[in-house]
Every structure is written in structure tokens, then in C-alpha cells.
Design a protein around this motif. Structure first.
Motif, PDB file in Angstrom:
ATOM      1  N   PRO A 166      12.212  56.964   6.259  1.00 33.52           N
ATOM      2  CA  PRO A 166      11.202  55.918   6.493  1.00 33.52           C
ATOM      3  C   PRO A 166      11.171  54.944   5.312  1.00 33.52           C
ATOM      4  CG  PRO A 166      10.148  57.996   5.863  1.00 33.52           C
ATOM      5  CD  PRO A 166      11.610  58.292   6.040  1.00 33.52           C
ATOM      6  N   GLN A 207       6.793  57.500  11.279  1.00 35.61           N
ATOM      7  CA  GLN A 207       6.034  58.178  10.231  1.00 35.61           C
ATOM      8  C   GLN A 207       4.590  57.680  10.287  1.00 35.61           C
ATOM      9  OE1 GLN A 207       6.490  57.237   5.991  1.00 35.61           O
ATOM     10  NE2 GLN A 207       6.829  59.426   5.597  1.00 35.61           N
ATOM     11  N   LEU A 230      18.651  59.941  -3.173  1.00 32.89           N
ATOM     12  CA  LEU A 230      19.928  59.639  -3.826  1.00 32.89           C
ATOM     13  C   LEU A 230      21.102  60.425  -3.254  1.00 32.89           C
ATOM     14  CD1 LEU A 230      19.064  58.878  -7.555  1.00 32.89           C
ATOM     15  CD2 LEU A 230      20.075  57.358  -5.851  1.00 32.89           C
ATOM     16  N   ARG A 245      18.057  54.033   0.746  1.00 33.40           N
ATOM     17  CA  ARG A 245      18.667  52.799   0.236  1.00 33.40           C
ATOM     18  C   ARG A 245      20.118  52.627   0.648  1.00 33.40           C
ATOM     19  NH1 ARG A 245      16.286  54.204  -5.524  1.00 33.40           N
ATOM     20  NH2 ARG A 245      16.596  56.234  -4.521  1.00 33.40           N
TER      21      ARG A 245
HETATM   22  C1  FNR Z   1      10.860  54.017   0.667  1.00 32.00           C
HETATM   23  N1  FNR Z   1      10.423  55.334   0.785  1.00 32.00           N
HETATM   24  C2  FNR Z   1       9.431  55.640   1.697  1.00 32.00           C
HETATM   25  N2  FNR Z   1       9.100  56.949   1.940  1.00 32.00           N
HETATM   26  C3  FNR Z   1       8.221  57.267   2.909  1.00 32.00           C
HETATM   27  O1  FNR Z   1       7.962  58.443   3.102  1.00 32.00           O
HETATM   28  N3  FNR Z   1       7.636  56.292   3.655  1.00 32.00           N
HETATM   29  C4  FNR Z   1       7.903  54.975   3.457  1.00 32.00           C
HETATM   30  O2  FNR Z   1       7.405  54.120   4.190  1.00 32.00           O
HETATM   31  C5  FNR Z   1       8.793  54.626   2.423  1.00 32.00           C
HETATM   32  N4  FNR Z   1       9.077  53.318   2.125  1.00 32.00           N
HETATM   33  C6  FNR Z   1      10.166  53.001   1.347  1.00 32.00           C
HETATM   34  C7  FNR Z   1      10.624  51.683   1.265  1.00 32.00           C
HETATM   35  C8  FNR Z   1      11.789  51.375   0.575  1.00 32.00           C
HETATM   36  C9  FNR Z   1      12.304  49.961   0.545  1.00 32.00           C
HETATM   37  C10 FNR Z   1      12.481  52.401  -0.106  1.00 32.00           C
HETATM   38  C11 FNR Z   1      13.758  52.115  -0.871  1.00 32.00           C
HETATM   39  C12 FNR Z   1      12.003  53.683  -0.082  1.00 32.00           C
HETATM   40  C13 FNR Z   1      11.201  56.429   0.194  1.00 32.00           C
HETATM   41  C14 FNR Z   1      12.423  56.745   1.043  1.00 32.00           C
HETATM   42  O3  FNR Z   1      12.064  57.248   2.317  1.00 32.00           O
HETATM   43  C15 FNR Z   1      13.336  57.773   0.353  1.00 32.00           C
HETATM   44  O4  FNR Z   1      12.640  58.998   0.287  1.00 32.00           O
HETATM   45  C16 FNR Z   1      13.747  57.337  -1.040  1.00 32.00           C
HETATM   46  O5  FNR Z   1      14.174  55.989  -1.042  1.00 32.00           O
HETATM   47  C17 FNR Z   1      14.857  58.209  -1.604  1.00 32.00           C
HETATM   48  O6  FNR Z   1      15.992  58.156  -0.775  1.00 32.00           O
HETATM   49  P1  FNR Z   1      17.252  57.205  -1.123  1.00 32.00           P
HETATM   50  O7  FNR Z   1      16.807  55.791  -1.021  1.00 32.00           O
HETATM   51  O8  FNR Z   1      17.710  57.557  -2.510  1.00 32.00           O
HETATM   52  O9  FNR Z   1      18.267  57.568  -0.065  1.00 32.00           O
END
Ligand code: FNR
Length: 363
Positions: free
Chosen positions: A25, A103, A307, A330
Motif C-alpha cells: 500500500p 488497506q 527494501l 518503491r
Molecule cells: C508507503 N508505505 C505505506 N505503508 C502503508 O502501510 N500504507 C500506506 O499507505 C503507505 N504509503 C506509502 C507511500 C509511499 C510513497 C511509500 C514509498 C511507502 C510503506 C510501504 O507500504 C512499504 O512498507 C515501504 O515502502 C517499504 O517497502 P519498499 O518500498 O522498500 O519496497
């Protein structure tokens, strides 16, 4: 090369995800009219992941009530109009063979903040469209306005808001519901002793701090019926040096959440303690997923996030049994077609959208 389990289907209750490579999400803060309504941005953003081969496309944190929004531009699902706008997106995702998940969230004391790219940071003042925030206790997240402590009848109202949001989400065509109990938002604020200083039945011992989550899980399960997969996103730890929420707490409460009707534990970390020192690095949260997975009974499933950026890493997490699925955030933004690319890299043949067949790499 032995085929990775990454591209094998996963069935949870009545829903089958075509693979275990899922979209995390991610807030877009793009309901520009501040009405919680999806726009073309959300259709293209979420739709591109479905085109790109993801098994599950999880929408951003979507507020169950106006005061539950992180920013004024968050999506919401507290009105029928919001529900109906989502239907176009879920239909598109489903038509590509992916599963649409949502979510459901309440930001609690971390609500009413500026979106990430705004010039200002912290709380949006009331006169600029912000609102009074609520939490388990009148304790501010560092740098934000202090919330008002919810009364017990208001807590019941929050549970009702999650149930109504779940109903609308299912009516909008979502096939997976996720409860946001992580990242320092309302449910996590109740779970963690750092933010929950209550001395009633919602504070104190672990079972009291978990009460809101378990009430929401049970009530949403009752509303959704038996077929719908229900996920819970946890922060496995507050990363506090002393006194915070821990992975041991997470594993215990994940077990209780499963008994109350949850199916998949989506394991993240942090967000409730400003300035926490977090050892960020490749796969840094995967050990927490593995820890929870070892402790929850079958058929509870666990997904890992954080990550994970290469096809091999994603495959290794699943093939090593540390998690049943991975969520990518990301990296999916960098390449919404990551699953198509990952399958090629891992030597697995998966269907491509017929429109894109001519682009499939040939050996
Ligand atoms: C997020 N993350 C996030 N998590 C969540 O539970 N609800 C959300 O709405 C969001 N929003 C959000 C926006 C953006 C732009 C980012 C980059 C991240 C966290 C995301 O779901 C994830 O857990 C983290 O980004 C770590 O994973 P990655 O990016 O390293 O693959």
C-alpha cells in the motif's frame, strides 16, 4: 534452475492470487479536492501494477472516516460516492488477472498532516483545512499537534467505521481487506505502550491494548463473511531502545488476530516513535516476518515487506519459507511491470498482457 515458488498461486479463503509478488500500500495524497475520491491518477497508478503482473494490488491507506486521513488529500471510503468511484479501479485490476485489495486505515494522532511534498510539514492547522486528531491518549507524536483521547463509546464508533468501510470496499469489488495496524497509526497507537497510557479496558496489559484491533478484526470478519481474505499490517517493533512494542508482542497478537478471523499478517516496522534509530538495509524487515511465521499456526500466512528490490531477493524470501509472499513498494513505483521482468529474470514463463506480447524477451 528450480522454479521459484514466487510465481505459484496462493489461495486465501475464497480468493486466489496468481503469484506471491504483491504491491505494498502506498499513499498518493492525490485526492486533490480533499474529498477522499479517487481520480484518474489512482486508476492509472494502481492499474499499471495489474498490467505489470502483480498478484495483489493493495491500495494506499484509505481512511474509514474523514478524521482518519493522514493528510487532507488521502483517499477515503466513508461515502457511497467514494465506493462507487473505486469500482472502476477494482474492475480494471480484476480484468488484468490481479486481485484488488484495500488497506483500511485510521491515522489517529498522526492524522491531519501535510502531504509529503508540501512546503510545510507536521500538522495542518484547523484554519487551513486540518482537524482535531484523536488517539488512545492525549500524547502527541513528536512534532505534531496533541490528540484528544477517545472515549469508550467513540472507540465503538471507530470499530463501526471500519465495518462500514469494509462493507463499502467489498461492494466496490475489492477481494482482499487489510487493516492498517502499523506505522504509528491509530490501531498501532493502541497496541504500543509508548502511545497508549489508558487505564481502562483499552490500556495497560497486552490483551487490553490489543482489544481495539481484535474488535475490528472480529467485526470486519462478521461483516465480510467467511470467504474474504483479511490481512493485518503490523509494525513488528517500535524500534524503541526500551519500553516499546516488540516482535514478541507482534507474534502473540498476530495469533490472537488469527483466532478473531485474520488470515495474513503483513509484517512491517516502525512509525510510532519519532527519531527511532532503524537499521535500514536490504530485506531489513524480513527477519520479523520469519519470526512471526514461525509462531503463528497454519493456515495463517505471512507477507514480508521492506527494501526487497530484486527478483532474486523476492524469490529467496519466499523460497526460504520466511514468508508466504512479498510486498514491494518503491521498486514497483520504479517499475510497475516488475513482476513481468522478475519472471523473465528467474526463468519462469508467466502470461503477459496480450497487448504487450510483442515486447516479451525471447531467449
Ligand atoms: C508507503 N508505505 C505505506 N505503508 C502503508 O502501510 N500504507 C500506506 O499507505 C503507505 N504509503 C506509502 C507511500 C509511499 C510513497 C511509500 C514509498 C511507502 C510503506 C510501504 O507500504 C512499504 O512498507 C515501504 O515502502 C517499504 O517497502 P519498499 O518500498 O522498500 O519496497
Amino acid at each position: 534452475m528450480t522454479a521459484s515458488a514466487l510465481f505459484t498461486p496462493l489461495t486465501v479463503r475464497a480468493t486466489t492470487m496468481r503469484n506471491r509478488l504483491w504491491v505494498a500500500p502506498m499513499c498518493q495524497y492525490s485526492a486533490e479536492e480533499r474529498d477522499g475520491l479517487t481520480t484518474d491518477w489512482h486508476l492509472v497508478h494502481l492499474g499499471s501494477f495489474a498490467v505489470g503482473g502483480a498478484g495483489l494490488v493493495m491500495t494506499e491507506a484509505t481512511a474509514v472516516s474523514p478524521e482518519g486521513r493522514i493528510s487532507p488529500e488521502d483517499l477515503g471510503i466513508w461515502t457511497d460516492e467514494q465506493r462507487d468511484r473505486f469500482a472502476r479501479i477494482t474492475a480494471f485490476i480484476r480484468a488484468q488477472g490481479a486481485v484488488a485489495g484495500i488497506q483500511l486505515a485510521h491515522a489517529g494522532r498522526k492524522a491531519s498532516t501535510w502531504r509529503t511534498w508540501a512546503e510545510q510539514q507536521g500538522s495542518v492547522p484547523l484554519e487551513e483545512g486540518g482537524w482535531e486528531t484523536v488517539g488512545p491518549s492525549a500524547v502527541a507524536f513528536d512534532g505534531y499537534r496533541a490528540p484528544r483521547a477517545l472515549t469508550v463509546p467513540e472507540i465503538a464508533g471507530v470499530v463501526d467505521d471500519f465495518v462500514a468501510a469494509a462493507r463499502r470496499a467489498l461492494d466496490a469489488g475489492f477481494e482482499v481487506l487489510e487493516l492498517h495496524a502499523a506505522h504509528g497509526y491509530l490501531v498501532h497507537q493502541f497496541l504500543s505502550p509508548l502511545s497508549n497510557l489508558r487505564d481502562d479496558e483499552y490500556g495497560g496489559p497486552l490483551e487490553n491494548r490489543a482489544r481495539l484491533l481484535l474488535e475490528v478484526v472480529a467485526a470486519v470478519r462478521a461483516e465480510a463473511g467467511e470467504g474474504v481474505p483479511l490481512f493485518v499490517r503490523f509494525s513488528a517493533t517500535d524500534w524503541a531502545e526500551t519500553g516499546g512494542w516488540t516482535e514478541e508482542d507482534t507474534a502473540v497478537v498476530a495469533g490472537w488476530a488469527a483466532e478473531a478471523g485474520a488470515d495474513v499478517m503483513d509484517i512491517s516496522s516502525g512509525g510510532n516513535l519519532a527519531g527511532a534509530r532503524i537499521p535500514v538495509g536490504p530485506l531489513y524487515q524480513v527477519p520479523f516476518a520469519g519470526y512471526v511465521k514461525e509462531r503463528v499456526p497454519e493456515p495463517v500466512r505471512v507477507s514480508a515487506v521492506g527494501l526487497i528490490t530484486t527478483p532474486q531477493e523476492a524469490a529467496d524470501v519466499v523460497d526460504s519459507g520466511r514468508a508466504d509472499a512479498v510486498m514491494l513498494g518503491r521498486e514497483m513505483l520504479r517499475d510497475p511491470h516488475f513482476p513481468l521482468r522478475a519472471a523473465t529474470a528467474l526463468g519462469t514463463t508467466i502470461p503477459w498482457p496480450v497487448q504487450y506480447e510483442r515486447a516479451r524477451p525471447r531467449p
